[in-house]
Design a protein around this motif. Structure first.
Motif, mmCIF file in Angstrom:
data_model
loop_
_atom_site.group_PDB
_atom_site.id
_atom_site.type_symbol
_atom_site.label_atom_id
_atom_site.label_comp_id
_atom_site.label_asym_id
_atom_site.label_seq_id
_atom_site.Cartn_x
_atom_site.Cartn_y
_atom_site.Cartn_z
ATOM 1 N N ILE A 40 -0.043 -55.943 39.753
ATOM 2 C CA ILE A 40 -0.988 -56.033 38.639
ATOM 3 C C ILE A 40 -0.591 -55.100 37.503
ATOM 4 C CG2 ILE A 40 -3.367 -55.544 37.932
ATOM 5 C CD1 ILE A 40 -4.218 -56.450 40.757
ATOM 6 N N ILE A 41 -0.302 -53.844 37.829
ATOM 7 C CA ILE A 41 -0.038 -52.849 36.778
ATOM 8 C C ILE A 41 1.359 -53.006 36.195
ATOM 9 C CG2 ILE A 41 -0.009 -50.406 36.214
ATOM 10 C CD1 ILE A 41 -2.738 -51.614 37.073
ATOM 11 N N ILE A 46 4.695 -55.227 31.970
ATOM 12 C CA ILE A 46 5.942 -55.828 31.498
ATOM 13 C C ILE A 46 5.651 -57.141 30.766
ATOM 14 C CG2 ILE A 46 8.113 -56.886 32.223
ATOM 15 C CD1 ILE A 46 8.193 -54.856 34.520
ATOM 16 N N GLY A 47 4.779 -57.968 31.334
ATOM 17 C CA GLY A 47 4.446 -59.229 30.694
ATOM 18 C C GLY A 47 3.813 -59.037 29.327
ATOM 19 N N SER A 48 2.880 -58.115 29.212
ATOM 20 C CA SER A 48 2.227 -57.846 27.923
ATOM 21 C C SER A 48 3.218 -57.302 26.913
ATOM 22 C CB SER A 48 1.080 -56.847 28.125
ATOM 23 O OG SER A 48 0.102 -57.360 28.994
ATOM 24 N N PHE A 49 4.121 -56.458 27.382
ATOM 25 C CA PHE A 49 5.146 -55.872 26.518
ATOM 26 C C PHE A 49 6.058 -56.955 25.951
ATOM 27 C CE2 PHE A 49 9.349 -53.833 26.031
ATOM 28 C CZ PHE A 49 9.029 -52.860 25.109
ATOM 29 N N THR A 155 -1.478 -50.037 27.615
ATOM 30 C CA THR A 155 -1.699 -51.230 28.446
ATOM 31 C C THR A 155 -1.877 -50.879 29.914
ATOM 32 O OG1 THR A 155 -0.385 -52.561 26.912
ATOM 33 C CG2 THR A 155 -0.737 -53.463 29.110
ATOM 34 N N ALA A 156 -1.094 -49.932 30.416
ATOM 35 C CA ALA A 156 -1.133 -49.622 31.849
ATOM 36 C C ALA A 156 -2.529 -49.198 32.332
ATOM 37 C CB ALA A 156 -0.087 -48.558 32.179
ATOM 38 N N PRO A 157 -3.211 -48.259 31.667
ATOM 39 C CA PRO A 157 -4.569 -47.909 32.126
ATOM 40 C C PRO A 157 -5.548 -49.071 32.014
ATOM 41 C CG PRO A 157 -3.697 -46.214 30.663
ATOM 42 C CD PRO A 157 -2.790 -47.394 30.557
ATOM 43 N N ALA A 158 -5.394 -49.910 30.981
ATOM 44 C CA ALA A 158 -6.281 -51.067 30.845
ATOM 45 C C ALA A 158 -6.086 -52.034 32.002
ATOM 46 C CB ALA A 158 -6.012 -51.775 29.520
ATOM 47 N N LEU A 159 -4.847 -52.220 32.416
ATOM 48 C CA LEU A 159 -4.582 -53.073 33.566
ATOM 49 C C LEU A 159 -5.051 -52.413 34.855
ATOM 50 C CD1 LEU A 159 -1.082 -54.481 32.610
ATOM 51 C CD2 LEU A 159 -3.215 -55.753 32.785
ATOM 52 N N GLY A 160 -5.118 -51.075 34.850
ATOM 53 C CA GLY A 160 -5.715 -50.394 35.995
ATOM 54 C C GLY A 160 -7.163 -50.794 36.166
ATOM 55 N N TYR A 194 -2.109 -45.963 39.360
ATOM 56 C CA TYR A 194 -0.849 -46.422 38.800
ATOM 57 C C TYR A 194 -0.906 -46.477 37.271
ATOM 58 C CZ TYR A 194 0.852 -47.906 43.427
ATOM 59 O OH TYR A 194 1.281 -47.946 44.725
ATOM 60 N N GLY A 195 -2.005 -47.003 36.747
ATOM 61 C CA GLY A 195 -2.133 -47.094 35.299
ATOM 62 C C GLY A 195 -2.119 -45.735 34.625
ATOM 63 N N GLY A 196 -2.887 -44.787 35.197
ATOM 64 C CA GLY A 196 -2.903 -43.435 34.641
ATOM 65 C C GLY A 196 -1.564 -42.745 34.770
ATOM 66 N N PHE A 197 -0.873 -42.978 35.866
ATOM 67 C CA PHE A 197 0.438 -42.360 36.088
ATOM 68 C C PHE A 197 1.444 -42.835 35.039
ATOM 69 C CE2 PHE A 197 4.690 -42.464 37.903
ATOM 70 C CZ PHE A 197 4.827 -41.176 38.403
#
Length: 273
Positions: A40-41, A46-49, A155-160, A194-197
């Protein structure tokens, strides 16, 4: 000239080291690995990027990442000393002779371009427009690079949060099955981890570093433009030095290592004759 930025490497190692130490000392490090959360993260980021940026810009992400780990080494005092020396030559021998001396005092392409514009007869307005235009487009390139890392960090925290929903929905629909609560709760929390990391340990700090580097380079170029324009105006070299030191917020009492390098260059030039 660039070399590895030690502080960036040290900061990344500290971040990873303390994070991994915290995971290991928790007593159950395997709980921090969750395949659905990873898909998911990481996959979603990567897809959003890829969706957000054109192919021409996506090709530059490797170079942008590499640049974030590099240290641009500039010595503004050496830059000013080189401009002052060129101003002295200009007043003594004329503007056209600068072409014969420029390689002796600087290897900076931006300075060389400015001096060659003077030699080619550009007036002050043309000189400033061309050099400031080059600086503007440089800042635009830097902003695009930082924007790519900024997007990953956002994007990563939002996907979290999306991963939290993915774990929360089946958990709420299976409250009568206690065995499903633990795995679904783990999916929620590990996704947020994972998103926060990704955002706060890696890409957020790198994006900030790129922005700082861009501001430093833009400030340096502003100083260089003023010095090159002063040479074109035929100002007194001592006055140029004082103005540029004031513009760069430097003290004239600070030692100039450039003078030692200049002596070395003159000795090398003499030995080749």
């Amino acid at each position: 000239m660039s070399r590895i930025a030690k502080t960036t490497i040290i900061g990344l190692i500290l971040n990873l080291g303390f994070m991994l130490s915290g995971i290991v000392t928790s007593g159950q490090p395997w709980l921090f690995w969750n395949v659905p959360s990873f898909f998911i993260i990481v996959g979603g980021t990567i897809g959003s990027f890829v969706m957000a940026f054109p192919p021409s810009q996506l090709k530059t992400v490797g170079g942008v990442m590499k640049k974030a780990f590099k240290k641009d080494e500039y010595n503004i005092e050496e830059d000013i000393a080189a401009l002052v020396k060129l101003a002295e030559i200009s007043r003594r021998e004329g503007l056209l002779t600068l072409e014969d001396h420029i390689d002796q005092y600087t290897d900076d392409e931006f300075v060389k371009r400015g001096i060659m514009l003077i030699v080619d007869g550009a007036d002050e307005e043309q000189l400033r427009n061309l050099l400031e235009g080059a600086t503007y487009f440089m800042k635009q390139r830097h902003q695009k690079g930082a924007a790519m890392l900024d997007m990953i960090a956002a994007t990563a925290p939002a996907l979290g949060l999306v991963g939290t929903y993915v774990g929360l929905i089946p958990m709420l629909t299976n409250l009568d099955d206690p065995t499903s609560l633990g795995p679904n709760m783990a999916l929620e929390l590990v996704s947020s981890f994972y998103g926060g990391f990704i955002a706060n340990i890696i890409f957020g700090p790198l994006a900030k570093r790129l922005k700082i580097m861009s501001k430093e380079e833009a400030t340096r170029r502003d100083v260089l433009i003023e010095g090159i324009a002063a040479i074109q105006q035929g100002k007194n070299p001592k006055l140029i030095k004082e103005e540029l030191y004031a513009y760069a917020n430097l003290s004239l009492e600070e030692p100039e290592v450039y003078e030692e390098k200049e002596i070395i260059r003159e000795r090398e030039a003499a030995s080749q004759l």
